[in-house]
Write a protein that holds these residues in place. Structure first.
Motif, PDB file in Angstrom:
ATOM      1  N   GLY A   1      46.172  54.045  50.909  1.00 16.68           N
ATOM      2  CA  GLY A   1      48.016  53.739  50.042  1.00 16.68           C
ATOM      3  C   GLY A   1      47.082  54.306  48.654  1.00 16.68           C
ATOM      4  O   GLY A   1      47.513  54.841  47.724  1.00 16.68           O
ATOM      5  N   ALA A   2      45.534  54.030  48.444  1.00 17.32           N
ATOM      6  CA  ALA A   2      45.697  53.428  46.670  1.00 17.32           C
ATOM      7  C   ALA A   2      45.226  54.752  46.828  1.00 17.32           C
ATOM      8  O   ALA A   2      45.405  55.484  45.455  1.00 17.32           O
ATOM      9  N   GLU A   3      44.627  55.781  47.235  1.00 15.83           N
ATOM     10  CA  GLU A   3      44.894  57.387  46.999  1.00 15.83           C
ATOM     11  C   GLU A   3      45.068  57.906  46.629  1.00 15.83           C
ATOM     12  O   GLU A   3      45.611  58.724  45.646  1.00 15.83           O
ATOM     13  N   LEU A   4      46.909  57.307  47.824  1.00 18.91           N
ATOM     14  CA  LEU A   4      48.215  58.053  47.878  1.00 18.91           C
ATOM     15  C   LEU A   4      48.767  58.525  46.547  1.00 18.91           C
ATOM     16  O   LEU A   4      49.470  59.016  45.149  1.00 18.91           O
ATOM     17  N   VAL A   5      48.628  56.700  45.771  1.00 20.56           N
ATOM     18  CA  VAL A   5      49.184  55.911  44.710  1.00 20.56           C
ATOM     19  C   VAL A   5      48.520  56.407  43.465  1.00 20.56           C
ATOM     20  O   VAL A   5      48.975  57.754  42.490  1.00 20.56           O
ATOM     21  N   ARG A   6      47.039  56.727  43.919  1.00 19.48           N
ATOM     22  CA  ARG A   6      46.178  57.207  42.881  1.00 19.48           C
ATOM     23  C   ARG A   6      46.663  59.162  42.220  1.00 19.48           C
ATOM     24  O   ARG A   6      46.731  59.802  41.409  1.00 19.48           O
ATOM     25  N   ARG A   7      46.400  59.786  43.445  1.00 18.13           N
ATOM     26  CA  ARG A   7      47.077  60.994  43.393  1.00 18.13           C
ATOM     27  C   ARG A   7      48.898  61.528  42.750  1.00 18.13           C
ATOM     28  O   ARG A   7      48.884  61.984  42.208  1.00 18.13           O
ATOM     29  N   ARG A   8      49.251  61.070  43.499  1.00 19.23           N
ATOM     30  CA  ARG A   8      50.677  61.238  43.120  1.00 19.23           C
ATOM     31  C   ARG A   8      51.272  60.480  42.404  1.00 19.23           C
ATOM     32  O   ARG A   8      52.739  61.017  41.457  1.00 19.23           O
ATOM     33  N   TRP A   9      51.210  59.647  41.824  1.00 16.85           N
ATOM     34  CA  TRP A   9      52.077  58.951  40.771  1.00 16.85           C
ATOM     35  C   TRP A   9      51.169  58.310  39.662  1.00 16.85           C
ATOM     36  O   TRP A   9      51.315  57.161  39.054  1.00 16.85           O
TER      37      TRP A   9
ATOM     38  N   THR B   1      44.180  46.668  41.351  1.00 17.29           N
ATOM     39  CA  THR B   1      44.773  48.374  40.622  1.00 17.29           C
ATOM     40  C   THR B   1      44.772  49.565  42.592  1.00 17.29           C
ATOM     41  O   THR B   1      43.748  48.985  42.814  1.00 17.29           O
ATOM     42  N   PRO B   2      45.665  50.170  42.505  1.00 12.55           N
ATOM     43  CA  PRO B   2      44.555  50.891  42.469  1.00 12.55           C
ATOM     44  C   PRO B   2      43.176  51.682  43.126  1.00 12.55           C
ATOM     45  O   PRO B   2      42.727  52.141  44.176  1.00 12.55           O
ATOM     46  N   ARG B   3      42.534  51.505  41.692  1.00 11.69           N
ATOM     47  CA  ARG B   3      41.245  52.197  41.370  1.00 11.69           C
ATOM     48  C   ARG B   3      40.309  51.383  42.346  1.00 11.69           C
ATOM     49  O   ARG B   3      39.342  51.854  42.935  1.00 11.69           O
ATOM     50  N   ALA B   4      40.484  49.848  41.669  1.00 11.33           N
ATOM     51  CA  ALA B   4      39.459  49.344  42.110  1.00 11.33           C
ATOM     52  C   ALA B   4      40.179  49.369  43.952  1.00 11.33           C
ATOM     53  O   ALA B   4      38.612  48.472  44.929  1.00 11.33           O
ATOM     54  N   MET B   5      40.839  49.058  44.850  1.00 10.91           N
ATOM     55  CA  MET B   5      41.096  49.738  46.056  1.00 10.91           C
ATOM     56  C   MET B   5      39.941  51.107  46.583  1.00 10.91           C
ATOM     57  O   MET B   5      39.466  50.579  47.671  1.00 10.91           O
ATOM     58  N   ALA B   6      40.940  51.810  45.465  1.00  8.77           N
ATOM     59  CA  ALA B   6      39.836  53.176  46.158  1.00  8.77           C
ATOM     60  C   ALA B   6      38.960  53.131  46.068  1.00  8.77           C
ATOM     61  O   ALA B   6      38.059  53.937  46.923  1.00  8.77           O
TER      62      ALA B   6
END
Length: 199
Positions: free
Chosen positions: A98-106, A63-68
């Motif tokens: 990329g994980a941070e972008l997905v979390r922040r933007r989407w 998940t984006p959280r786990a990756m970040a």
């Protein structure tokens, strides 16, 4: 057996399937496809990129959280285990960003990217290119695989798939290729064409 049935039989595994992703229109599988796309988006063997994805997912970076939340060094080490070398450090950075972008933007859900794009295939491609490491080829890889669950992308055959189709004596038009298989097999046919060209 027809040429297309034979092609699907020999090469019709999508890269998502090979990486152990059961693709559905839900946040976690779509994010895992994005990670696989980031790994495939440089000049590296597809099998190596898939092996790297499997290492990351086995370490629960799904998940984006786990990756970040993982460290850069953890990501480098996991990539190294898959022999994803030469690009391991820059890719570890791109995965974190990329994980941070997905979390922040989407808000961690790529279905929001889809809606931001108005479900337009070209706009989806443009938004994907905002993710670190993903350029035009990477955006094509994602859309080629995601057409399984995002019907508005169908039929999606990138330049590599269309070139392979022409080399096999198959139509070079996406619509003509789409007429050869049921809609649910379009992603498999696109992957099969790419794999046949690489084999």
């Amino acid at each position: 057996m027809t040429a297309v049935a034979d092609l699907l039989d020999r090469h019709g595994t999508t890269y998502a399937e090979q990486a152990g992703i059961r693709l559905r229109d839900t946040p976690a599988p779509l994010y895992r496809l994005l990670v696989l796309t980031q790994l495939c988006a440089i000049r590296i063997r597809a099998d190596t990129a898939v092996a790297a994805a499997r290492e990351l997912f086995a370490a629960k970076l799904r998940t984006p959280r786990a990756m970040a939340d993982s460290t850069w060094q953890q990501r480098v080490d996991l990539l190294g285990r898959a022999h994803y070398v030469r690009y391991d450090e820059s890719t570890a950075t791109a995965l974190g960003e990329g994980a941070e972008l997905v979390r922040r933007r989407w808000r961690g859900d790529l279905r929001r990217l889809r809606e931001e794009a108005g479900r337009d295939p070209a706009a989806i491609g443009r938004l994907l290119r905002e993710v670190p490491r993903i350029g035009p080829v990477g955006a094509d890889v994602f859309r080629r695989e995601a057409q399984l669950v995002w019907p508005e992308l169908r039929p999606f055959f990138d330049r590599r798939a269309l070139t392979a189709a022409a080399g096999l004596g198959l139509p070079r038009s996406p619509d003509a290729l789409a007429a050869l298989v049921p809609g649910d097999d379009l992603a498999r046919l696109a992957a099969a064409l790419v794999r046949s060209a690489l084999s």
